[in-house]
Design a protein around this motif. Structure first.
Motif, mmCIF file in Angstrom:
data_model
loop_
_atom_site.group_PDB
_atom_site.id
_atom_site.type_symbol
_atom_site.label_atom_id
_atom_site.label_comp_id
_atom_site.label_asym_id
_atom_site.label_seq_id
_atom_site.Cartn_x
_atom_site.Cartn_y
_atom_site.Cartn_z
ATOM 1 N N ASN A 1 1.765 31.270 9.344
ATOM 2 C CA ASN A 1 2.171 32.672 9.325
ATOM 3 C C ASN A 1 1.008 33.574 8.926
ATOM 4 N N TYR A 2 1.229 34.848 9.117
ATOM 5 C CA TYR A 2 0.205 35.863 8.858
ATOM 6 C C TYR A 2 -0.251 35.856 7.409
ATOM 7 N N GLY A 3 0.694 35.727 6.479
ATOM 8 C CA GLY A 3 0.341 35.722 5.071
ATOM 9 C C GLY A 3 -0.620 34.607 4.716
ATOM 10 N N ALA A 4 -0.330 33.409 5.225
ATOM 11 C CA ALA A 4 -1.197 32.256 4.969
ATOM 12 C C ALA A 4 -2.578 32.466 5.581
ATOM 13 N N LEU A 5 -2.607 33.059 6.769
ATOM 14 C CA LEU A 5 -3.867 33.308 7.467
ATOM 15 C C LEU A 5 -4.750 34.275 6.689
ATOM 16 N N VAL A 6 -4.168 35.394 6.278
ATOM 17 C CA VAL A 6 -4.940 36.413 5.566
ATOM 18 C C VAL A 6 -5.413 35.901 4.208
ATOM 19 N N GLU A 7 -4.570 35.147 3.523
ATOM 20 C CA GLU A 7 -4.973 34.569 2.235
ATOM 21 C C GLU A 7 -6.144 33.605 2.416
ATOM 22 N N HIS A 8 -6.068 32.769 3.458
ATOM 23 C CA HIS A 8 -7.173 31.835 3.729
ATOM 24 C C HIS A 8 -8.454 32.611 4.041
ATOM 25 N N ALA A 9 -8.339 33.653 4.859
ATOM 26 C CA ALA A 9 -9.517 34.440 5.229
ATOM 27 C C ALA A 9 -10.161 35.079 4.002
#
Length: 217
Positions: A182-190
């Motif tokens: 999901n988007y949240g996981a993606l942005v946190e990883h970035a």
């Protein structure tokens, strides 16, 4: 709690893989323009997954495992055309279930079918999708399946932007949605890896809250 933690880690791991193969691009300062006209700091094309055998197999296995966990009674796997046809076939193969797919609209030739494959009438169906944005096209496929007599158990997708609009659309349609990233996981990883700055992280969060009105300028 352990299962939830593992799910979050798996979502971040997949998000990292999507970034590695450039299936997901982040451009907070040079936004993309979607077909809808929305300006967006992110572009996601999960079809790129198909070009990477190891990741392709992992995604298919994850979708199949989630479908089996949540809907063990499912008799048929349905993919949403066109993005989820290939990955849906792979997930159905993992599950050893019949596969069908749903077109955006009926064909204008031949039989005029909208659903390709066996008739889903009277069958318990789990739907596979690649990407959830507003949810409208995904739910149109659900509607077509229901009108054909299928019992739609739920939908399992690769990735969601997590829009409030999509959540309300799925709730209104009575469809359970589960995604493996999901988007949240993606942005946190970035942010954790330094791919984006703290300021860009804030921009990305603002966009998700109001994607239809957000403008970088």
């Amino acid at each position: 709690m352990k299962q939830e933690t593992n799910s979050i880690l798996a979502a971040k791991e997949l998000a990292a893989s999507l970034m590695d193969i450039k299936a997901v691009l982040l451009r907070p300062t040079e936004p993309f323009t979607w077909a809808s006209g929305w300006h967006s700091p992110i572009y996601c094309d999960n079809r790129k997954i198909l070009s990477y055998p190891e990741l392709r197999s992992k995604v298919a296995a994850s979708l199949a495992a989630k479908a089996a966990e949540l809907y063990p009674e499912a008799e048929v796997v349905a993919g949403v055309a066109t993005g989820a046809i290939a990955v849906g076939v792979l997930a159905a193969d993992e599950l050893q279930k019949p596969f069908i797919y749903v077109r955006p609209k009926p064909k204008d030739h031949g039989t005029g079918s909208q659903i390709e494959g066996l008739s889903p009438a009277g069958k318990k169906v789990v739907v596979i999708e690649d990407l959830i944005s507003t949810g409208m096209s995904s739910l149109a496929a659900v509607k077509a399946l229901r009108e054909a007599g299928a019992e739609v158990l739920g939908m399992v997708a690769i990735f969601t932007y997590g829009f409030d609009l999509a959540a309300s659309q799925f709730a209104e349609a009575g469809v359970e949605l589960t995604t493996i990233s999901n988007y949240g996981a993606l942005v946190e990883h970035a942010a954790e890896t330094g791919y984006i700055s703290e300021e860009q992280f804030d921009v990305l969060q603002q966009w998700r809250k109001s994607p239809s009105t957000w403008d970088q300028e």
